[in-house]
Enzyme design. Structure first.
Site, short mmCIF file in Angstrom:
data_model
loop_
_atom_site.label_atom_id
_atom_site.label_comp_id
_atom_site.label_asym_id
_atom_site.label_seq_id
_atom_site.Cartn_x
_atom_site.Cartn_y
_atom_site.Cartn_z
N GLU A 334 0.79 -1.29 0.08
CA GLU A 334 -0.10 0.14 -0.12
C GLU A 334 0.76 1.21 0.09
OE1 GLU A 334 -2.81 -0.53 3.02
OE2 GLU A 334 -3.47 -2.26 2.42
N HIS A 415 -10.06 -6.80 -2.71
CA HIS A 415 -11.07 -6.52 -1.69
C HIS A 415 -12.28 -5.93 -2.50
CE1 HIS A 415 -8.81 -7.88 1.67
NE2 HIS A 415 -7.75 -6.90 1.37
N GLU A 444 -5.26 -11.03 -1.69
CA GLU A 444 -6.31 -10.77 -0.49
C GLU A 444 -7.91 -10.88 -0.89
OE1 GLU A 444 -5.14 -7.27 1.82
OE2 GLU A 444 -3.18 -7.58 1.63
N ASP A 446 -11.46 -11.09 -1.06
CA ASP A 446 -12.86 -11.62 -0.47
C ASP A 446 -13.78 -10.67 -1.35
OD1 ASP A 446 -12.16 -9.03 0.55
OD2 ASP A 446 -11.67 -9.70 2.49
O1 9MR Z 1 -6.94 -8.98 8.20
C1 9MR Z 1 -6.05 -8.06 8.88
C2 9MR Z 1 -6.93 -7.69 10.17
O2 9MR Z 1 -6.80 -8.95 11.00
C3 9MR Z 1 -6.18 -6.52 10.85
O3 9MR Z 1 -6.96 -6.01 11.91
C4 9MR Z 1 -5.95 -5.26 9.79
C5 9MR Z 1 -5.16 -4.51 10.61
O4 9MR Z 1 -4.88 -3.25 9.83
O5 9MR Z 1 -5.13 -5.76 8.66
C6 9MR Z 1 -5.90 -6.77 8.12
O6 9MR Z 1 -5.07 -7.01 6.94
C7 9MR Z 1 -5.05 -6.05 5.85
C8 9MR Z 1 -3.75 -6.58 5.19
O7 9MR Z 1 -2.60 -6.64 5.99
C9 9MR Z 1 -3.52 -5.38 4.00
N1 9MR Z 1 -4.64 -5.10 3.23
C10 9MR Z 1 -5.79 -4.88 3.90
C11 9MR Z 1 -6.12 -5.95 4.79
C12 9MR Z 1 -7.55 -5.67 5.57
O8 9MR Z 1 -7.58 -4.60 6.16
#
Ligand code: 9MR
Length: 542
Positions: A334, A415, A444, A446
């Site tokens: 990101e 996402h 990732e 979903d």
């Molecule tokens: O799935 C992850 C969640 O459990 C955490 O709380 C969150 C914290 O920022 O991060 C989520 O994973 C993220 C990933 O690392 C990067 N892309 C977006 C994902 C969803 O927020």
């Protein structure tokens, strides 16, 4: 008239079926607190807040438990869940929560605290479930907690709090008084616990002709012999850590790498022969505070030189340790802005603020130096839906490649929603990056059942699940098309089961989502069948 054998057999089977259906599970009642004896029992406070029995208001009867004089988000009532934790026991907690003054709505969280036999080890804290409560309305909340497999844990408590904020960010809304009543804790009958479906096809085997299929997990999901671990083994051949490989988890204190949670996932993957992706060597989020602080004065920002050293050390310590074991790294995550160009300091990137854009190429070079054979990936979101961000990523990769920066692939987080972006937009995105000579990975995936981030909570109907199934089918058709063109060889979904998804309570607190392939009962959803055997899903278009 003589009854036919078939008739007798049918009656027999129906009655066995009925018996199975009517089998009632016996949960064990562990605690009921209605406070009607006017006493607090074993409830206590977590900090300096006041916890007392009151007759000011009650859900039932005359009494409830009042929590006041709160100064931190985590101030709230706490009670022992168990002093003899048995791994894999599941506790079901229900309670009513009320507050009369404060914002129109407020989030509440049920969490657990654990102590360990080794007194030196800190207590651990975990949010189990979050809820939305309306001012002036008793709201029933309920959560399930599964005891982790950890022989060193001693006592487990459960408590109610408000969503976490740093002390200096706490406002009046975080300090509201609240009340709880009619708390009930049951231990679930082990026979009632969900089991994976053994007689269904394996997802990754079904896709093996085209690509590897992965899922993100937490260390607790892959405790060997648990049902979730079995689900992972049966359906996935690539693994990614949802959180356990991020900076704050791996290097919580400077120079003190904690491999405990990281290795639970790596060990499981090696034991079961899965491919391993590492998420992520660098991100602007989930970075421990020390990283950007001056070592002599935490109120001052770290110098550019020292931050570069720290970053290099973080990346190379990890990549050297897992050389030849981790196949693919999200080197940076990101780094682009949603408003065009790089993510800057104002959008949370201290990396950019302190180091400037060179941190990106440095990160790739340092990773390559530590393991020349690992696949190095740049990962981001909304590259399909935002033409500008997609173009920015294209330009960035092109520029990096011109500078001979070792970059192998672009990760599309994916996402997405049930309705957008379109398959054509995603196809164009994949084609665009493939034209640069990098691989494309779906990192990732979903599929939110909501049309937009702010849509309010709705029931998860069969129609929605069928719509989602069609969407998954269309996405997988496209991924197969890209795999056939040698553009893509890995598709990772962001979580195992719907209940564990980050999209529950986010971005709308209290909103439940169902974006994945398996439900809370570990059952394959229509989306799974649409991908694996579409004729099993009514109305699916091929
Ligand atoms: O799935 C992850 C969640 O459990 C955490 O709380 C969150 C914290 O920022 O991060 C989520 O994973 C993220 C990933 O690392 C990067 N892309 C977006 C994902 C969803 O927020």
């Amino acid at each position: 008239m003589k009854r036919s054998r078939l008739y007798v057999l049918t009656i027999l089977l129906v009655s066995i079926g009925l018996q199975l259906h009517s089998q009632t599970f016996k949960n064990e009642l562990i605690l009921t607190s209605d406070f009607e004896d006017g006493k607090m029992g074993n409830w206590g406070a977590r900090g300096t807040e006041k916890v007392e029995v009151t007759t000011e208001i009650a859900k039932s009867g005359k009494y409830s438990l009042k929590i006041s004089e709160r100064s931190k988000t985590w101030n709230g009532p706490i009670h022992v869940l168990t002093e003899k934790p048995v791994p894999e026991d599941t506790y079901i907690v229900t309670a009513w929560i009320y507050y009369k003054e404060g914002p129109a709505q407020s989030g509440f969280v049920m969490s657990v605290e654990r102590s360990f036999q080794n007194e030196k080890q800190d207590h651990s804290y975990m949010n189990v479930a979050s809820f939305q409560v309306e001012r002036g309305e008793w709201t029933q909340v309920s959560a399930e907690y599964n005891v982790p497999k950890d022989p060193t844990q001693k006592t487990i408590w459960f408590y109610f709090e408000l969503p976490y904020k740093e002390d200096n960010a706490v406002t009046a809304n975080d300090k509201i008084n609240f009340y709880i009543d009619d708390v009930r804790v049951e231990k679930m009958d082990p026979a009632a616990k969900p089991k994976i479906e053994l007689a269904i096809p394996s997802l990754y085997e079904s896709m093996a002709k085209w690509f590897s299929v992965g899922a993100s997990v937490e260390p607790e999901d892959v405790e060997p012999s648990t049902q979730k671990a079995q689900l992972m083994i049966k359906h996935f051949d690539t693994i990614v850590a949802g959180n356990a490989h991020k900076m704050d988890s791996v290097q919580p204190k400077e120079g003190q790498f904690d491999w405990n949670r990281a290795d639970k996932i790596i060990d499981f993957a090696e034991m079961t022969g899965m491919r391993i992706r590492w998420h992520t060597l660098l991100w602007h989020s989930q970075v421990p505070a020390w990283m950007f602080q001056d070592p002599k004065d935490p109120n001052k920002t770290v110098s550019k030189d020292l931050l570069n050293q720290r970053l290099k050390n973080h990346i190379q310590t990890i990549v050297r340790r897992y050389k030849g074991r981790v196949e693919s790294y999200d080197v940076v995550n990101e780094v682009l802005s949603d408003n065009g160009g790089f993510r800057t300091g104002s959008e949370g990137s201290k990396w950019y603020q302190i180091l400037g854009p060179e941190y990106i190429e440095n990160a790739f070079r340092w990773a390559r130096e530590a393991d020349p054979n690992a696949q190095l990936v740049i990962n981001d979101y909304n590259l399909e839906s935002s033409v500008r961000k997609r173009q920015d990523m294209y330009n960035l990769i092109k520029d990096l490649k011109q500078k001979k920066v070792p970059i192998d692939a672009v990760g599309l987080q994916m996402h997405v929603s049930i309705n957008a972006p379109s398959i054509q937009e995603i196809r164009e995105t994949i084609n665009l990056f493939a034209s640069l000579g990098v691989n494309v990975i779906i990192t990732e995936l979903d599929v939110s059942i909501y049309h937009n981030p702010s849509e309010s909570k709705k029931p998860i109907t069969n129609d929605i699940l069928l719509w989602q199934a069609q969407r998954y089918k269309d996405l997988f058709n496209l991924f197969k098309e890209a795999a056939n063109k040698k553009q893509l060889d890995t598709v990772v979904v962001w979580g195992l089961t719907d209940d564990g998804s980050w999209l529950n309570n986010f971005p709308v607190p209290g909103r439940t989502n169902a974006p994945l392939l398996f439900d809370k009962q570990l059952k394959a959803k229509p989306a799974f069948w649409a991908i694996v055997d579409p004729k099993k899903v009514p109305g699916i278009k091929q």
